[in-house]
Design an enzyme around this catalytic site. Structure first.
Site, PDB file in Angstrom:
ATOM      1  N   GLY A 216       0.629  -1.049  -0.198  1.00 53.84           N
ATOM      2  CA  GLY A 216      -0.376   0.075   0.056  1.00 53.84           C
ATOM      3  C   GLY A 216       0.806   1.058   0.038  1.00 53.84           C
ATOM      4  CB  SER A 217       0.314   4.721   1.317  1.00 53.40           C
ATOM      5  OG  SER A 217      -0.968   4.448   0.337  1.00 53.40           O
ATOM      6  CB  THR A 218       4.975   2.128   3.463  1.00 54.08           C
ATOM      7  OG1 THR A 218       4.495   0.277   3.002  1.00 54.08           O
ATOM      8  CG2 THR A 218       3.504   1.391   4.772  1.00 54.08           C
TER       9      THR A 218
END
Length: 485
Positions: A216-218
């Protein structure tokens, strides 16, 4: 008649010679391979008759062998077995060894080449052989904090010391109790292993090191690093941030979390895009950068290769370049076929925290012989430099803003500057997202980098679950434990 006998004798001699060569070949050239085979139960049985060395955390044995009155002589016991199972692994008469019990078996059993003097001393004095103690890098308080904060949720927590690569905490849930596999009741041990091996939630596999998730956004940290390393961007560079983004070659649009707008103007700085985790901005940025640049940067951070800690981890995956822009856009925000372990995410943050230098992660600190003399001591080693110190400094400032006023405010620690990044990863149309948080503290002098993943939204368990709400408080608890230690 004599000719027939000579021929028969020759055949018999050739057969005996072949048998001798075959036996010698197996016993000499394949001896180590056969001895190390986990199916060689006799070796395990013999080892159960040895005072196997302890595995130690903060001066306390978390695995040790105690004398018992049975045919084996010693029973392997694990104090707080579930808490440390993703590190210790198991030592079983039925299913062999895993994790530290496997990789450090020669020292624990006393058979390592470095211990030949101890074996000679035992032979001369008639003393029973003993194994060496293996001291781990784990911080007991951080390990307990990770365990408690994760609670009954499925997922994993990894904490690393950025300047050395020492693993300070490693928790995976669901897990198992290695005592169930170490029992001398072979039927009970076999039943326990069969149950664990067939369980739908795979408790024998560590979610920290041997399980991959969409990041995801990591992964936007990798995308941002790619942009900064290109020299065409800095933290203040204004990039497009539309309400929706339609990548080239597809009619499917990418939106932001909850269908929100990132900026009324449709533009924002790279730093602000990371602070609020703007999907559309990073999807378009990824397409502009291209799959090859993203691939190279991901590999520089450690993707597509395992870590040895000392047991081997699975590879985190960033697909080879050449795929269409629609998938580049998805990969730039940590979706599509991008997969990562929590350890990899923690190492990415650790490299940013350590001025761009990635240290090799390790969990074994010191090995001592039965007289407590050091026979092996692991030293920090530099694995790579995935980014420059200038890029690391910019990313650190950007991550600090995430925690101060962005999506990661739940990771704030009073009196401490925390850098971080949240993540919410879709992995199925009907399933709640996996939620992430990664970061480090203190931002100006990092002592700990952490990664947390909670499966299917954790106890929130809805499409409204976010990394900031669910995973960030867990990371905060672990960082506090290290900083207060």
């Amino acid at each position: 008649m004599n000719t027939t006998l000579r021929r028969l004798a020759s055949v018999v001699m050739v057969m005996f010679l072949a048998l001798m060569v075959s036996t010698t070949w197996i016993q000499f050239f394949h001896a180590d391979e056969l001895n190390d085979d986990n199916r060689n139960v006799r070796k395990i049985w013999a080892q159960f008759g040895t005072d196997r060395g302890p595995i130690v955390v903060d001066g306390e044995a978390i695995a040790q062998s105690t004398p018992v009155d049975d045919q084996f002589g010693y029973q392997r016991e694990y104090t707080q077995g579930r808490l440390y199972s993703s590190l210790t692994g198991y030592f079983s008469v039925v299913s062999g060894t895993s994790k530290i019990e496997d990789t450090e078996n020669d020292f624990l059993s006393g058979s390592a080449d470095a211990l030949w003097m101890d074996r000679l001393r035992n032979t001369l004095t008639g003393t029973d052989p003993q194994g060496s103690s293996v001291e781990l890098t784990i911080d007991a308080a951080a390990q307990q904090a990770a365990w408690d904060a994760l609670g009954d949720q499925r997922g994993a927590v990894v904490a690393v010391e950025p300047s050395t690569g020492k693993i300070l905490a490693m928790v995976s849930k669901p897990n198992y109790d290695p005592n169930d596999l170490a029992t001398h009741d072979s039927q009970a041990a076999n039943d326990a292993y069969t149950k664990l091996a067939n369980a739908d939630d795979d408790p024998l596999l560590s979610r920290a090191t041997n399980w991959t998730y969409p990041p995801g956004s990591t992964f936007k940290l990798v995308t941002a690093a790619t942009a900064l390393e290109s020299g065409d961007y800095d933290a203040d560079t204004v990039i497009d941030a539309p309400d929706t983004y339609q990548p080239p070659g597809t009619d499917r649009k990418i939106g932001n979390y909850g269908g929100t707008s990132c900026a009324a103007s449709g533009e924002m700085s790279l730093a602000d895009a990371l602070r609020i985790s703007c999907n559309t901005a990073f999807a378009e940025l990824g397409v502009d950068l291209g799959s090859e640049a993203l691939y190279d940067q991901a590999e520089a951070f450690g993707f597509n290769a395992p870590f040895e800690v000392p047991f081997s981890t699975v590879e985190s995956i960033y697909p080879e370049p050449g795929f269409e822009d629609a998938l580049v856009a998805q990969s730039a925000i940590g979706q599509w076929d991008v997969r990562t372990t929590p350890l990899q995410v923690a190492m990415t943050s650790a490299a940013i925290a350590n001025d761009g230098d990635m240290m090799a992660p390790y969990s074994v600190d010191t090995i001592r012989d039965p007289q407590l003399e050091v026979v092996q001591e692991n030293e920090p080693s530099r694995l790579d430099q995935p980014i420059s110190s200038e890029t690391a400094a910019q990313l650190t400032d950007m991550m600090v803003s995430v925690v101060e006023s962005g999506s990661g405010t739940s990771a704030q620690i009073s009196g401490v500057t925390v850098a971080g990044k949240t993540g919410t990863a879709q992995h199925g149309t009907d399933l709640p997202p996996h939620v992430w948080f990664t970061g480090f503290a203190p931002a100006e002098d990092p002592q700990v980098a952490v990664a947390v993943v909670v499966e299917n939204g954790g106890t929130v368990g809805t499409s409204e679950a976010t990394g900031g709400a669910v995973a960030a408080p867990i990371a905060r608890a672990v960082m506090e434990a290290v900083l207060n230690g």
